[in-house]
Design an enzyme around this catalytic site. Structure first.
Site, PDB file in Angstrom:
ATOM      1  N   LYS A  32       0.814  -1.215   0.000  1.00  0.00           N
ATOM      2  CA  LYS A  32       0.000   0.000   0.000  1.00  0.00           C
ATOM      3  C   LYS A  32       0.851   1.271   0.000  1.00  0.00           C
ATOM      4  O   LYS A  32       0.484   2.259  -0.651  1.00  0.00           O
ATOM      5  CB  LYS A  32      -0.971   0.016   1.175  1.00  0.00           C
ATOM      6  CG  LYS A  32      -0.338   0.197   2.542  1.00  0.00           C
ATOM      7  CD  LYS A  32      -1.382   0.235   3.629  1.00  0.00           C
ATOM      8  CE  LYS A  32      -0.757   0.351   5.003  1.00  0.00           C
ATOM      9  NZ  LYS A  32      -0.032   1.612   5.215  1.00  0.00           N
ATOM     10  N   THR A  33       1.989   1.267   0.698  1.00  0.00           N
ATOM     11  CA  THR A  33       2.835   2.469   0.733  1.00  0.00           C
ATOM     12  C   THR A  33       3.365   2.784  -0.662  1.00  0.00           C
ATOM     13  O   THR A  33       3.409   3.938  -1.082  1.00  0.00           O
ATOM     14  CB  THR A  33       4.008   2.285   1.718  1.00  0.00           C
ATOM     15  OG1 THR A  33       3.485   1.935   2.997  1.00  0.00           O
ATOM     16  CG2 THR A  33       4.816   3.563   1.838  1.00  0.00           C
ATOM     17  N   ASP A 216      -3.814   7.482   4.384  1.00  0.00           N
ATOM     18  CA  ASP A 216      -3.282   6.165   4.718  1.00  0.00           C
ATOM     19  C   ASP A 216      -3.961   5.644   5.986  1.00  0.00           C
ATOM     20  O   ASP A 216      -4.440   6.432   6.808  1.00  0.00           O
ATOM     21  CB  ASP A 216      -1.765   6.288   4.933  1.00  0.00           C
ATOM     22  CG  ASP A 216      -1.068   4.938   4.997  1.00  0.00           C
ATOM     23  OD1 ASP A 216      -1.700   3.923   4.651  1.00  0.00           O
ATOM     24  OD2 ASP A 216       0.115   4.895   5.386  1.00  0.00           O
ATOM     25  N   GLU A 217      -4.010   4.327   6.147  1.00  0.00           N
ATOM     26  CA  GLU A 217      -4.582   3.691   7.352  1.00  0.00           C
ATOM     27  C   GLU A 217      -5.979   4.266   7.652  1.00  0.00           C
ATOM     28  O   GLU A 217      -6.298   4.627   8.793  1.00  0.00           O
ATOM     29  CB  GLU A 217      -3.658   3.886   8.567  1.00  0.00           C
ATOM     30  CG  GLU A 217      -2.239   3.382   8.388  1.00  0.00           C
ATOM     31  CD  GLU A 217      -2.121   1.863   8.400  1.00  0.00           C
ATOM     32  OE1 GLU A 217      -3.160   1.192   8.415  1.00  0.00           O
ATOM     33  OE2 GLU A 217      -0.985   1.362   8.375  1.00  0.00           O
ATOM     34  N   GLN A 247      -7.932  -4.902   9.551  1.00  0.00           N
ATOM     35  CA  GLN A 247      -6.831  -4.544  10.451  1.00  0.00           C
ATOM     36  C   GLN A 247      -7.188  -3.351  11.337  1.00  0.00           C
ATOM     37  O   GLN A 247      -6.299  -2.666  11.842  1.00  0.00           O
ATOM     38  CB  GLN A 247      -5.565  -4.245   9.648  1.00  0.00           C
ATOM     39  CG  GLN A 247      -4.987  -5.458   8.939  1.00  0.00           C
ATOM     40  CD  GLN A 247      -3.611  -5.191   8.365  1.00  0.00           C
ATOM     41  OE1 GLN A 247      -2.605  -5.149   9.082  1.00  0.00           O
ATOM     42  NE2 GLN A 247      -3.543  -5.007   7.061  1.00  0.00           N
ATOM     43  N   ARG A 592       1.815 -11.062  10.393  1.00  0.00           N
ATOM     44  CA  ARG A 592       3.172 -10.523  10.621  1.00  0.00           C
ATOM     45  C   ARG A 592       4.234 -11.518  10.145  1.00  0.00           C
ATOM     46  O   ARG A 592       5.393 -11.164   9.978  1.00  0.00           O
ATOM     47  CB  ARG A 592       3.426 -10.242  12.110  1.00  0.00           C
ATOM     48  CG  ARG A 592       2.555  -9.203  12.800  1.00  0.00           C
ATOM     49  CD  ARG A 592       2.390  -7.931  12.039  1.00  0.00           C
ATOM     50  NE  ARG A 592       1.208  -7.976  11.193  1.00  0.00           N
ATOM     51  CZ  ARG A 592       0.977  -7.140  10.181  1.00  0.00           C
ATOM     52  NH1 ARG A 592       1.861  -6.215   9.880  1.00  0.00           N
ATOM     53  NH2 ARG A 592      -0.118  -7.235   9.452  1.00  0.00           N
TER      54      ARG A 592
END
Length: 717
Positions: A32-33, A216-217, A247, A592
């Site tokens: 995503k970044t 973002d987020e 998330q 993770r």
């Protein structure tokens, strides 16, 4: 086009959207970044927006800096004037540009959390309000909570006399901050929203300027942040919101996952693009995450997948005790490290900070270098150090450092002037501070507080000869009011758990020295809190809560403590919304891991000062067995096992038998049982027999309940 090289089809589709708003459902490890940064570069390169016409919002300064660094590497442009930052950082910039319109002095100061707390304490003193009746931290949460919902003091939610008084203090706090020209973090956002709402000229100016807004987020935005975004987005703006509803794990901080669903309604049927290809984990790990999260209702829906293959199965280990669980994890880590896996590529995740103590103790004993990420080692945590300071005074009343640490903590009216008097008396008589305090008569609240403190310590010293170490530790924590003090704090649950865990540490403490138990335990605590932290840059295992792990990834991940009531946490078991957030937290934990994922639990755990007999977490059961490798017998169908290490008993009863209390009670601690109304559970305690007896059961769906044996009607198995 070179800018798009290396992007998959969905990433490229997201980057090249020409106009209109879009919701990008970006799964864990889906890049995503890169998509956000490339989107900004694509807009600038194709003259769809100048650099100053883009507003990009992140949740950390680190993420904002990384985004700007990547953008500079892609395009030969200066990013200095770009509005890229956190909500608070961008609101600060906005208010600095328009201080007069915001009714602020040009050089207004920002209060951080500690400064805000000090300001509240100062206000309470000026108002003559007792801090014990209205704890400053509680007031801080009341004020910030209302501000984050967009409510000024006159609009604050009031439902009783206490909150009415807190509303009055909130109003006085606003006056004090305005007079002093200061703003707290929540005020930055609230004042920006209010200015945009009332000043149409400014609002329209920024709406024309920012034709493209990137967030973002997005799943972590709260109500006020969402309002701010809506105010800045004009009728022709394109809002590019990137997030993952699976998330969303910060509900306790005010995050509203519902903002993602509301976005579809408020932004004119935006384009929805799912980034599902994962570049982090092997297939089995992703399949486990997908299977788990499907149990949540109302998801926007996506399925993670990868091209790198299935990889290893999910390893599941069920230990008899938490010590055995820790030894298993540490043994595995040592083996992996010996065969080439760096310690820094491995992590142990846990739900609660208090769980770290047994793990730290085992790592320390095994000589494994580790670092507690985003927190302190157990014996270095503030509340634990306070409790140890009380115990050190019991062991040695000449310990001036411990005296100064706790003589007025929790607050008992002994201020700096009183402490100065005690220090002068100690110098005059060449005695310790405690001895000086014992012979000193102070007036007023300071005098009664000091007398109570001295009497407590002297009584504990006498009782230390009669009580066991854990009994003494529990008594000191209770009578010092440390536990009660932290219970008043909205965020104090972790601290209370750590104090309870200190009792557990005392209970399990064993030493082979000539020292008495208390002195040996205090020496042990000092050694474990010593300078054993791995140096920055050194190879070290990572320990952290699952919340702290968000955004990180490791080759090898151990998720420990997978028991009902622990993960998922007790606080969430009776709340559907909370249970779903716990499942999202587990989803974050699973994703993770890059290569190997191990899930562990203990049948018998010493936690918060008492033994817990935990039923395996529902989250283990929600992962298909075909994806798993059980390193101990799969106990899913076992109906009874002893909790002593390495000993297992076989069930002698039929699994579908229901027993009457008129016969000898068949129930035993640790049995898996089922109730027609409450569902499956595990027996925690059995008291008495026949019609007078009762049984305590931790039910998976409804939590802990006591049932009379006469009416229990529990099926074993």
């Amino acid at each position: 086009m070179e800018l798009l090289s290396g992007l998959n089809q969905e990433q490229a589709q997201a980057v090249t959207l020409s106009k209109g708003s879009a919701l990008i459902l970006a799964g864990a490890g889906s890049g995503k970044t890169r998509v956000l940064t490339t989107r900004m570069a694509w807009l600038i390169q194709n003259s769809l927006a100048p650099p100053h016409g883009i507003l990009a919002v992140t949740f950390t300064n680190k993420a904002a800096k990384e985004m700007l660094t990547r953008l500079s590497a892609i395009l030969p442009i200066s990013t200095r004037g770009m509005w890229v930052g956190t909500f608070h950082g961008l609101c600060n910039r906005f208010l600095r540009t328009h201080p007069q319109d915001a009714n602020l002095p040009p050089l207004f100061q920002i209060l951080d959390s500690q400064d805000q707390l000090s300001a509240i304490k100062r206000l309470l003193r000026s108002m003559g309000v007792n801090e014990e009746q209205y704890p400053p931290k509680q007031l801080q949460h009341f004020i910030n909570g209302n501000k984050e919902e967009g409510r000024r003091a006159q609009e604050a939610l009031v439902h009783d006399a206490t909150t009415r008084a807190m509303q009055d203090i909130y109003a006085q706090y606003e006056i004090q901050c305005q007079q002093e020209g200061v703003v707290d973090f929540a005020e930055l956002l609230l004042r920006s929203v209010e200015l945009l709402q009332r000043n149409s000229v400014l609002r329209e100016h920024y709406q024309r300027r920012f034709t493209h807004i990137l967030v973002d987020e997005f799943q972590d935005t709260n109500r006020l942040q969402y309002v701010w975004l809506k105010l800045l987005s004009g009728p022709h703006a394109s809002v590019f919101a990137v997030g993952d509803d699976d998330q969303s794990i910060y509900g306790f901080r005010g995050a509203e996952v519902a903002n993602m669903y509301q976005f579809e309604k408020d932004f004119g049927q935006p384009e929805i693009i799912r980034l599902e290809q994962n570049y982090r984990s092997y297939g089995n790990i992703l399949d486990a995450a997908n299977a788990l999260i499907k149990n949540n209702q109302g998801r926007m829906g996506k399925t993670l997948w990868t091209e790198v293959g299935a990889g290893e199965p999910i390893r599941i280990y069920e230990a008899p005790t938490d010590q055995e669980e820790a030894r298993f994890i540490v043994g595995n880590i040592k083996e992996l490290n010996a065969t080439g896996t760096a310690l820094s590529d491995m992590a142990i995740l846990y739900r609660s900070n208090a769980q770290s103590r047994v793990l730290e103790q085992t790592l320390f004993a095994a000589g494994v270098s580790y670092r507690v990420y985003g927190g302190l080692r157990f014996f270095e945590r503030m509340e634990v150090k306070h409790a140890l300071a009380y115990l050190r005074l019991v062991a040695n009343q000449h310990d001036d450092g411990s005296f100064l640490r706790v003589v007025n903590f929790p607050p008992r009216g002994i201020g700096p002037k009183s402490i100065e008097i005690i220090q002068l008396r100690a110098q005059e008589r060449a005695t310790s501070l405690f001895q000086a305090a014992s012979s000193l008569e102070l007036s007023g609240k300071a005098g009664s507080g000091l007398m109570q403190f001295v009497n407590h310590v002297e009584r504990w010293k006498e009782m230390a000869h009669e009580m066991s170490l854990p009994e003494l530790t529990a008594l000191v924590i209770q009578e010092s009011t440390l536990a009660a003090h932290f219970k008043q704090d909205k965020d104090g649950a972790d601290r209370v758990e750590n104090l309870e865990e200190l009792v557990a540490a005392a209970n399990g403490f064993d030493h082979q020295t000539d020292l008495d138990d208390l002195s040996a335990f205090l020496s042990h605590a000092s050694l474990e809190a010593g300078d054993h932290e791995a140096q920055v840059g050194a190879d070290a295992l990572q320990l952290m809560t699952v919340h702290a792990a968000k955004g990180l990834e490791f080759d090898v991940v151990f998720v420990s403590g997978l028991e009902e009531g622990l993960f998922p946490h007790d606080n969430a078991l009776n709340d559907a919304k909370g249970s779903e957030e716990e499942r999202r937290l587990m989803y974050v934990a699973i994703t993770r891991a890059r290569q190997r994922l191990t899930l562990t639990r203990a049948e018998n755990r010493m936690l918060h000062g008492q033994v817990r007999y935990g039923m395996r977490s529902r989250f283990i059961d929600e992962i298909p067995e075909s994806l798993c490798k059980y390193l101990t017998p799969n106990k899913k169908m076992d109906s009874f096992f002893d909790f002593s290490p390495s000993i297992k008993k076989t069930n002698t009863f039929s699994s579908d038998t229901t027993f009457s209390a008129k016969s000898l009670s068949p129930y035993r601690v640790g049995q898996n049982v089922s109730h027609i109304k409450f569902g499956p559970g595990v027996i925690l305690a059995v008291e008495g027999s026949g019609e007078e007896g009762r049984v305590q059961v931790n039910f998976r769906e409804v939590g802990v309940k006591w049932l009379a044996l006469a009416y229990a009607k529990l099926s074993i198995g």
